[in-house]
Every structure is written in C-alpha cells, then in structure tokens.
Enzyme design. Sequence first.
Site, PDB file in Angstrom:
ATOM      1  N   HIS A  13       0.811  -1.227   0.000  1.00 26.29           N
ATOM      2  CA  HIS A  13       0.000   0.000   0.000  1.00 26.29           C
ATOM      3  C   HIS A  13       0.838   1.269   0.000  1.00 26.29           C
ATOM      4  O   HIS A  13       0.285   2.354   0.147  1.00 26.29           O
ATOM      5  CB  HIS A  13      -0.918   0.053   1.221  1.00 26.29           C
ATOM      6  CG  HIS A  13      -1.970  -1.008   1.265  1.00 26.29           C
ATOM      7  ND1 HIS A  13      -3.244  -0.819   0.786  1.00 26.29           N
ATOM      8  CD2 HIS A  13      -1.926  -2.276   1.716  1.00 26.29           C
ATOM      9  CE1 HIS A  13      -3.950  -1.923   0.964  1.00 26.29           C
ATOM     10  NE2 HIS A  13      -3.173  -2.829   1.524  1.00 26.29           N
ATOM     11  N   LYS A  61      -8.968  13.350   4.714  1.00 20.28           N
ATOM     12  CA  LYS A  61      -8.018  12.235   4.711  1.00 20.28           C
ATOM     13  C   LYS A  61      -7.053  12.459   5.863  1.00 20.28           C
ATOM     14  O   LYS A  61      -7.017  13.544   6.436  1.00 20.28           O
ATOM     15  CB  LYS A  61      -7.252  12.174   3.386  1.00 20.28           C
ATOM     16  CG  LYS A  61      -6.675  13.528   2.951  1.00 20.28           C
ATOM     17  CD  LYS A  61      -6.019  13.470   1.585  1.00 20.28           C
ATOM     18  CE  LYS A  61      -6.986  13.559   0.425  1.00 20.28           C
ATOM     19  NZ  LYS A  61      -6.915  12.424  -0.486  1.00 20.28           N
ATOM     20  N   ARG A  62      -6.257  11.449   6.206  1.00 16.79           N
ATOM     21  CA  ARG A  62      -5.249  11.655   7.235  1.00 16.79           C
ATOM     22  C   ARG A  62      -4.346  12.826   6.861  1.00 16.79           C
ATOM     23  O   ARG A  62      -4.135  13.118   5.670  1.00 16.79           O
ATOM     24  CB  ARG A  62      -4.410  10.375   7.406  1.00 16.79           C
ATOM     25  CG  ARG A  62      -5.151   9.285   8.143  1.00 16.79           C
ATOM     26  CD  ARG A  62      -5.544   9.720   9.537  1.00 16.79           C
ATOM     27  NE  ARG A  62      -4.395   9.812  10.406  1.00 16.79           N
ATOM     28  CZ  ARG A  62      -4.001   8.879  11.273  1.00 16.79           C
ATOM     29  NH1 ARG A  62      -4.721   7.772  11.423  1.00 16.79           N
ATOM     30  NH2 ARG A  62      -2.937   9.047  12.018  1.00 16.79           N
ATOM     31  N   LYS A  87       0.281  14.384   1.248  1.00 21.90           N
ATOM     32  CA  LYS A  87      -1.094  14.635   0.787  1.00 21.90           C
ATOM     33  C   LYS A  87      -1.345  16.122   0.556  1.00 21.90           C
ATOM     34  O   LYS A  87      -2.344  16.514  -0.024  1.00 21.90           O
ATOM     35  CB  LYS A  87      -2.097  14.070   1.801  1.00 21.90           C
ATOM     36  CG  LYS A  87      -2.034  12.551   1.939  1.00 21.90           C
ATOM     37  CD  LYS A  87      -2.990  12.055   3.018  1.00 21.90           C
ATOM     38  CE  LYS A  87      -2.846  10.569   3.332  1.00 21.90           C
ATOM     39  NZ  LYS A  87      -3.534   9.704   2.348  1.00 21.90           N
ATOM     40  N   THR A 132      -8.935   6.319  -1.949  1.00 22.10           N
ATOM     41  CA  THR A 132     -10.256   5.725  -2.137  1.00 22.10           C
ATOM     42  C   THR A 132     -11.339   6.782  -1.903  1.00 22.10           C
ATOM     43  O   THR A 132     -12.440   6.661  -2.447  1.00 22.10           O
ATOM     44  CB  THR A 132     -10.482   4.524  -1.186  1.00 22.10           C
ATOM     45  OG1 THR A 132     -10.048   4.893   0.123  1.00 22.10           O
ATOM     46  CG2 THR A 132      -9.706   3.314  -1.651  1.00 22.10           C
ATOM     47  N   LYS A 150     -15.009   7.681  -3.832  1.00 15.78           N
ATOM     48  CA  LYS A 150     -16.290   7.916  -3.152  1.00 15.78           C
ATOM     49  C   LYS A 150     -16.868   9.262  -3.565  1.00 15.78           C
ATOM     50  O   LYS A 150     -18.062   9.392  -3.820  1.00 15.78           O
ATOM     51  CB  LYS A 150     -16.103   7.888  -1.629  1.00 15.78           C
ATOM     52  CG  LYS A 150     -15.720   6.518  -1.088  1.00 15.78           C
ATOM     53  CD  LYS A 150     -15.165   6.579   0.341  1.00 15.78           C
ATOM     54  CE  LYS A 150     -14.437   5.281   0.672  1.00 15.78           C
ATOM     55  NZ  LYS A 150     -13.590   5.377   1.870  1.00 15.78           N
TER      56      LYS A 150
END
Length: 817
Positions: free
Chosen positions: A361, A552-553, A558, A660, A664
């Site tokens: 991952h 998100k985290r 990110k 992911t 969504k």
Amino acid sequence: MKLNQQKKFDKAQFKNNVKRHLTSTYVQTVEKASPRAWYLAMARALSELTAFDLLETENDIRIKNSKSVNYLSLEFLVGRLTGNNLISMGIYTQISEAMEELGHSLSDLLEQERDPSLGNGGLGRLAACFMDSCAAQEYPTVGYGLHYEYGLFKQSFIDGQQQESPDAWQGVEGYPWEIARPQLAQQIGFYGQVDIYQDQGRERRRWVPGMFVKAMPWDLPIVGYQSETVYPLRLWECQAIAPFSLESFNNGDYFDAQKSLIDAGNITKVLYPNDNHEKGKTLRLMQQYFHSAASIADMLRRYEAAGHPLRLLPDYETIQLNDTHPAIAIPELMRVLVDERDLSWDEAWSICAKTFAYTNHTLLPEALETWSESLIQRLLPRHMEIIYRINYQFLSEVRQKWPGDVGKQQKLSIIEEGVHRMVRMANLCVVGSYAVNGVAALHTALVKKDLFPEFDALYPERIRNVTNGVTPRRWLKFCNPGLSALISDKIGDEWTGELEQISQLAVYADDPAFQQSYLAIKRGNKQRLADWVMAHLGIEISTDAIFDVQIKRLHEYKRQHLNLLHILSLYHRLLHDPEFDMVPRVFFFAAKAAPGYYLAKEIIYAINKIAQTINNDERVNQQLKVIFIPDYRVSMAEIIIPAADVSEQISTAGKEASGTGNMKMALNGALTVGTMDGANVEIREEVGDENIYIFGLDVAGVTALKAQGYNPFDYYYADPLLKSSMELLMGETFTPGQPDKLRVVYDSLLDGGDPYLCLADFSSYVKAHEAIDAQYRDQQGWARKTILNTASVGKFTSDRSIRDYVENIWHLKAVHR
Ligand code: 26Q
C-alpha cells in the site's frame, strides 16, 4: 440471490425481542429507557438474526469443500454496522416500521451507534469494503483482525491545536453486534527459547515460550447484500491465561504474577495511530504476532476439521496479507508445519509459498516496515531461525540469477546488514508470497520499476495490479439516499449489486429535468452538512457556495498545506485586488494527525487559525469560509461526501498509492481537482479529461525536477501571488499578539526544501481552481460534468476489485446459499 430475511421477518416477534433485550440485557423499562438503550436493544435483536446465518454459513459443507480467502489485517475500519446490515438484510423498511410502532425513529436510533474505530484510514477502510464485497458476491471469506480496547483516538481542538483522547468504542454496555466465540480461543506464546531434541534419530527443534496469553475471538457479522451469507470478521482480544500464576503466587512473588496479567491486557489495548509511517515498538510487534498466530491457528483448525490433508492447503485456503503488518504469519505457518505437524522444510515451504499473497500500500520509504533482528530474536526466537533459513535459500536463488553480484544480494536480502541488523518485512513478504499486488495501475508500475525491480526480474509474473474500489452499498445507497432513489428511478436498482450499470445514467447528462433533480439532491445534501456545521460548530454557511472538500489523514505528501496556500491566495486577492471576483466557496478539511507527527500537527493548527480569522473577517466571509470538521471518522464521511462539489486529491505525483476517498466523492458527483497520482489517473481515464481538473507535475516531471535540483525559492521569487500568500504565514495576521506562530509551516516550504513540491505545483493548482470557478458559474455545464462523474466510475466498485483478486490471485469460486 434470495431475500430470506425479508421472507422470514416476523415484526411482532422482533418487537418482542427488542423489548426483551431492553429489559433483560440492558435492564431498562420500556417507559423510561433512553434512546441509546433502545438502539442497543434493537441492534442486539438484529445481531441475533444474523448469528443464525453466520453459523449456517460456517457449517455449510460446500464452503468447507471450497477454497476460502483469509484476509489478514491489523485494521478493519468497518463503520457503523446497523444501517448497513439493515440494507443488506433487505429489512430497512420493516425495522423502521417496527421501531416507529415502539415509538422511535429509526434514523435517530442509528445516530446512537458509535463508530468502531478499528483502523487509521485508507488501508483499514479498504479491508472493510472488501469484506462487504466478498459477502455480497458470496466468495468464502474470513476476515481476521484485532479487537482493540481503544481504537483510533478521538480528536478535539484547544485553541486550534489537536488534542487526543482515548476512544472506548464499545461503550460501557459493550458493542451489541459482536458475538463472543470462547470455544474458538487460542493460546499464544512469546519469548522463551528453542529446544533441540532427537526424534527417531532426527534432530528437531521446538519453541518453548516463556509466556502465554489467550486470544479470545469476537465475531462481527458481515452480511452479504441481498443474500443469506454472513461471514465472520473475527477480532482477537488478548487476555491473561489465568488470573495469575499460582506458582509465583505461592512463592510470594505476587507482583510478578500480576505482571503477566498486565502484559496480556496491554497487547490489544490500543490501535497504533500511525498512518504511512512505521515506528518499531516492541508492543506493536507483539500485536502483529498475536494477530498472525491466532489467525493461522484458527485457519488450520477449520481446515483440519474439514478433513483435508495438509499438503492440499493451497487448494483450499489462501491468505491475503494487508500490507506487511501480518508478515510474521509466514514464518509462523512454517513453524507450525515443521515443528508441530512434522512436515519437512521443503514440504512446508512448498505449501507456504503457494498460500500467501501480499498487498503493498505504499512506496514511502519511512512507511516500509523493518524490525530489529535482536527484538525478533528475543520475542520470537524460533521465528528468527526460520527467517534466516528462508533468507539463506532465497539468497542462493539470487546468486544463481546474478552470479558474483554481491550488491544484488545485499539489496534483496531479507536481513539488512549494518550496526543494527534489521529484518525487512516487505522482502519477507515478496519472497514468501505467490502474488504481490499494488493498489492502482500507476502504483503497481512504480512498485515494479522503483521499489522491487530486482524481485520483478527474478519472479516476472509475481507482481500484479488490483485497483482499489469502494462498496456502493455504504458509499452511495446508504449515505446518499436521495441520489440513490433518483438513480434507481431512471435505471432500476441493479446498480447496487453491479455498479457498472450506473453508466446508463450518462444519457441523462444533458437532460434539463434530470439536471435539476440531480442538483436539487446535491443542494439537499449540502444543507444537511450545513446544518451539522451550524449545530456542532456554530458557523453559518450557504449552500450557494462551492463545497470544496479535502478529507483524509494529515500527511505532508497529501499536501493539505498546498490547499491552504491556495486559500491564502484567495484571501489575499479578495483583500487587495478590487477586480477579483469569485464564486463563494467553503473549504472543508477533516484530518487526524499521528500524535507524534510534529509538522502535521502544526499544519492542523495553521488551518484552524486561518479559518478563525477568515470566517470572522467581514470583508471576505461572504465569499470565503474555512471549516475544519473535528474527529474525522466513517460516520462523518457519510455526511460530507454526498455534499461535496469539489474533491481535493492533490498529493505529490508518485506518493499516494491509490486513494479511495477520490472514488467515493466522484461517485457522489464531486469533480476532482487532482494530480496524476494513484487512482486519479484511472478516474481521469474513466470520466474523461473534460470532467476532471488535473494539474501539476506528473511522476516524470517530479523525477526530472528533483534530478535537476529543486529549489523552492526559485518559485517563491518568481510568482508574486505565491510570495504574498506565503508571507501571510509570517507575522500575526492569524495569530494576533503571537507573531510567527505559523512559521513552522512557512519554513518547511522554504528552508526545509519543500520535499513534496508544493511551491512547484502552486501556480498550476491556482489555475485549476480558476477553471472550476468559471465552470460553476455555468450550472448546466456543471450539472453535466457532475452527472458524468457519477455515471463513469462504475469501475471503482470494490465488487470489481474482489473479482480481480478472485480471478488473478485467489482462484476461488462463489458459494451461493
Ligand atoms: C506501521 C507500523 C507500525 C504502526 C503502524 C503502521 C501503519 C499503520 C497503518 C502503517 C501504515 C498504515 C496505513 C496505510 C494506509 O492507509 N495506506 C493507504 O492505503 C489505501 C488503501 O490501499 C490507499 O488508497 C492509500 O493511498 C494508502 O496511503
């Protein structure tokens, strides 16, 4: 597929069961019971209904004679079970009526359920979507996880700073959906030594642990959508074997006796809150081994009870490792087969090497797990011997392939040489698995090219791709009932079990009536979120604004801070450029930072302080608002995602394995602003370049820029808007009376070298947002794009991901009940 529950559902009996649980399980009277007690009683009554099908599935002789997958994961972020299980059982309406007759609204009662917070983020949530899809398609599955007492911490803010508090997710009453399985408990050893003994003239080895604990399983029922199939998600809880050791008690060593009790209770006490970062603590390795050993023992118990010979294990069982976290299962299965079942090393290895498959991952070097050899040696001495032997055999393969190339041996060895020798868990997984997969096409390509190029040369077919997916039951049907009804009205409701059908919506993309209905539903979902924000944060927001969402985290790669720089640029322009005009926007953030991740916490602080100032600045707050939603969790995602207009997927190219949330939000009609990273690449392929806002450097661009020597100051001085936006981080604009409190973020982007290239991508990011702003002014064009997003992402159902695993890796067959 049958609708058995619907058929056999007896409303009167169900109501009696609820009342029985209310009075006898939760000891409250019908007259005075709290809504929480009613929820608990209802959920217990429902859990009873599924327990029957769980047992039936477990005892189904056809399943015993079929191949099953064992999904091993340290995390399963399942989300609330009640609403989803009702949908799967097909009795949502009946239960709603039953509870109404008892004087309660079902939707209110569903709000009483806490989120089982048994995961960090993407990897844990993926495991939950996969369980749902295995059950829906009736592929025999057992999920194995850990029953943490405390899940991921709860997040709150004091003056904008993240505070963590423990999340006792089960509540004092216990979690009503779980079913104790004490008959299936296992004993797990730690520490001790390896005995060498003679057995019929052969030298054999046996681990004599110095300490034992009990693994107690709790099953959560995973109900297959519109099927009678219920598979277990089996969560192991660590308990002390006996209250205390009688021997040491008698010796007067009372405190030593208590120690084993304390140690045992600690192993599953709390989920490690790291996401994409490994931190090698002894207790974490104990969790990993505890989980692997209990799961392997349980799998073998089932297998041997079915009466099959061990050598056929790979024909009946496959074990999917969710990242390297359960990697120690590989030497554990070897140990059991060789030491306890008396197989030869070669027999055992040929079984193992056909049983395990490993999902990678991450490519981030800091997230690749290594454990110190001396720690494994102490905690699991026999496993260390087995790892050496696996490595010895493997390195002889390497020597055959690349004779004389010591560099290759060093790079591929399971053991990393150095002052402190380390065991590389990813290498162990690649060597011990018959299949290795990445989670999106780009990610898999990079796994082959950058992470494991030599393994790919040595084992050419081993590394393959399975693109992630999300379950359409939770992430459309349940969380967005308005849109679901509209879709079903047009194309029927087959899409819930076969999301590919949703492409039929595309023909309505230009239909004005459909556009109106679609936009009205989006507005309703935005209002629901706005109401939540008003009720919980006391901030007023308008549904006329674009809802721009990054959830998100929190992690540097990110790039929540790139989003923040864009917000600062808008603030700057609103204040200083009289010509500047923008469609009102509300920027939503939700993110937890690992408690030890300093910069991530500073970024959260910066977002909160900037939000406070902007939201209260009368000069701009009709056009610009920033909302940080605290304590991000699955049930919160279910409210935010259906309300999103814009989905922020802005990681540095090559860093996000898949994502992911991107899937969504696209499914729920948000337009993605994103980089060519992870699954964004495949989302673009599906929705078309006109219906997504791609910006920034791609992987080749990132590589080239780094090679040439990246200097963030070049961008800083060349772009006045960037410079002005950055400068807002200095001084006391957002921290009155406390100058330079946001300086850490500023410094990380300049002196810190901006490792994730925020400054390099800034101008292209700003342009993408200008295009979004322009497009939103044309509501018809916007409607077309958002409808086409929903219609085009059928590929990203986790049902398809699971079929890919089944066809390319697991090779098993559905068993329909
Ligand atoms: C490791 C060692 C010690 C303690 C904790 C950990 C640990 C825990 C969780 C390391 C990593 C994680 C989680 C990783 C994760 O969520 N990865 C995400 O997986 C998603 C599903 O494949 C992808 O969509 C995301 O891109 C990826 O970041």
